[in-house]
Design an enzyme around this catalytic site. Structure first.
Site, mmCIF file in Angstrom:
data_model
loop_
_atom_site.group_PDB
_atom_site.id
_atom_site.type_symbol
_atom_site.label_atom_id
_atom_site.label_comp_id
_atom_site.label_asym_id
_atom_site.label_seq_id
_atom_site.Cartn_x
_atom_site.Cartn_y
_atom_site.Cartn_z
ATOM 1 N N LYS A 113 2.853 11.797 6.901
ATOM 2 C CA LYS A 113 2.264 11.388 8.337
ATOM 3 C C LYS A 113 2.937 12.137 9.303
ATOM 4 C CE LYS A 113 0.069 7.034 6.702
ATOM 5 N NZ LYS A 113 -1.257 7.579 6.174
ATOM 6 N N ASP B 202 9.488 3.113 1.477
ATOM 7 C CA ASP B 202 8.303 3.967 2.161
ATOM 8 C C ASP B 202 8.175 3.736 3.525
ATOM 9 O OD1 ASP B 202 5.852 4.842 2.490
ATOM 10 O OD2 ASP B 202 5.041 3.717 0.716
ATOM 11 N N PHE C 136 0.924 -1.231 0.008
ATOM 12 C CA PHE C 136 0.124 0.181 -0.137
ATOM 13 C C PHE C 136 0.675 1.319 -0.086
ATOM 14 C CE2 PHE C 136 -2.461 3.447 1.584
ATOM 15 C CZ PHE C 136 -3.732 3.455 0.967
#
Length: 416
Positions: free
Chosen positions: A265, A236, A149
């Site tokens: 984030k 990532d 993801f």
């Protein structure tokens, strides 16, 4: 088996109905309407208090509304919010110096969201492949993992396994080779299958797949293979980074320094959209003026906020807290599992954890359990059907962890 149907107040129902009527239906939230957050807690519009065990998918590692981060945002927002990159501003350079030294890279390319940062990394990797490695134009391949993801842009869903995210959004972007996650042999076979491999994009822990932690040594071996075959190792760390797993970065558990690092984030503590792509000059210098950018990327507010957010991580020892309390949480969850067959597996690292529920992926049981959690004052969300991610803000205390374990067991016992 008891189903959990928490009655909603008319106030909550009104807000939910407004979203349903005027907003696109691209999310399926738990029916809780939040209006306030502080530290590890959030409150709904009726004043009910909850432990937040999602942390906005690990964006609020520093806790909700951390006063230092919010203070930095307010102060800068009252001075200068946006110049675009058509001009210099007095916040970006100091932030770039701070963040590159903090993570050990030569340069940063600032963006806003995690998906933007992934797209940026893919572009940098391809440009490096053509201009430095010498791959023929438009022939570069990037290796990715199944069940990844990385976001939901058109390019990213081109190499996703999630058919819900893919169906009716094609045609898709070419240039990706998909291999099983946590499979070194598959990675080496892909790397040697063609001379056109530009890089390997990987999550150090697959979060959305249900907090899938690879075998010890996987990341270090993958990095070594990338070096052997002259391909860029792209980490990532949008969800796993910024102390979540008990180290500043999840790759640090194996002493790996990526060629390209993707952050988002918690780099802002959840108060403002900030993302970043870091690399050394040999890679980042392929980007020239006009070739990539963003009106808001590197804006003064984002720069001030990110410095404050990263200082909080360092000054409050959040990596160490996550490492220690992760063990406490998993130990407690495994003890619950020994008493309750509803939990078939506990997995995670630091304070990024999940329990696997004893049901099929298309069952509603995990959702119903999360509804029961919320009834007892804890918010979590299922992922991939039968897995529940448990990821509180890193400012949580040991006493609070034990209180939350009590809530989790009480809720699970209702389904015995």
């Amino acid at each position: 088996m008891e189903q959990s149907h928490q009655a909603l107040s008319s106030k909550s129902e009104a807000f939910i109905e407004k979203e349903n009527k005027y907003g696109a239906h691209n999310y399926h939230p738990l029916p809780v309407v939040l209006e306030k957050g502080e530290g590890v807690y959030v409150w709904d519009v009726d004043g009910k208090k909850y432990y937040d065990f999602l942390s906005a998918y690990s964006a609020v590692n520093q806790g909700h509304c951390h006063p230092k981060i919010v203070g930095a945002m307010v102060k800068q927002a009252q001075t200068l919010t946006l110049t675009s990159r058509a001009f210099y501003n007095d916040q970006l350079g100091p932030y770039e110096e701070f963040v590159t030294e903090y993570f050990g890279f030569d340069k940063v390319l600032p963006m806003n969201t995690g998906a933007e940062a992934v797209e940026t990394a893919l572009k940098i990797c391809r440009k490096w492949a053509y201009e430095v490695k010498g791959i023929p134009e438009n022939q570069a391949q990037i290796i990715v993992c199944e069940n990844n993801f990385h976001g939901r842009t058109t390019t990213i869903i081109s190499f996703s396994n999630d058919e819900n995210a893919r169906k009716s959004f094609g045609p898709f972007t070419a240039g990706f080779i998909k291999i099983p996650y946590d499979d070194i042999e598959a990675l080496e076979n892909a790397l040697k299958s063609t001379n056109n491999i530009a890089g390997f994009l990987v999550e150090p822990i697959q979060g959305e797949a249900g907090v899938y932690v690879p075998a010890d040594g996987y990341l270090a071996k993958a990095k070594a293979l990338c070096e052997q075959y002259n391909a860029l190792f792209i980490a990532d760390e949008v969800q796993t980074g910024i102390a979540r797993t008990g180290k500043l970065l999840a790759v640090h558990h194996e002493n790996v320094q990526p060629d390209i690092l993707i952050l988002g984030k918690a780099i802002s503590g959840g108060v403002y959209p900030v993302s970043a792509v870091l690399a050394n000059n040999a890679v980042m210098n392929v980007i020239k003026p006009g070739q990539h950018g963003s009106t808001f990327g590197g804006n003064p507010v984002a720069a001030a906020v990110a410095i404050a957010a990263l200082e909080v991580v360092r000054d409050e020892n959040l990596s160490q807290n996550a490492a220690y309390l992760g063990v406490v949480l998993r130990t407690g969850l495994n003890e619950i599992a020994s008493r309750n067959p509803l939990i078939t597996l506990v997995r995670g690292k630091g304070l990024l954890n999940a329990i696997v529920i004893n049901c099929d992926e298309d069952s509603d049981l995990a959702w119903d359990i999360c509804m029961k959690f919320s009834e007892y004052g804890l918010l979590a969300k299922p992922t991939h059907g039968n897995k529940i991610r448990l990821a509180p803000p890193l400012v949580i205390t040991e006493t609070q962890i034990h209180e939350c374990l009590g809530i989790i067991e009480r809720a699970l016992n209702d389904f015995r």
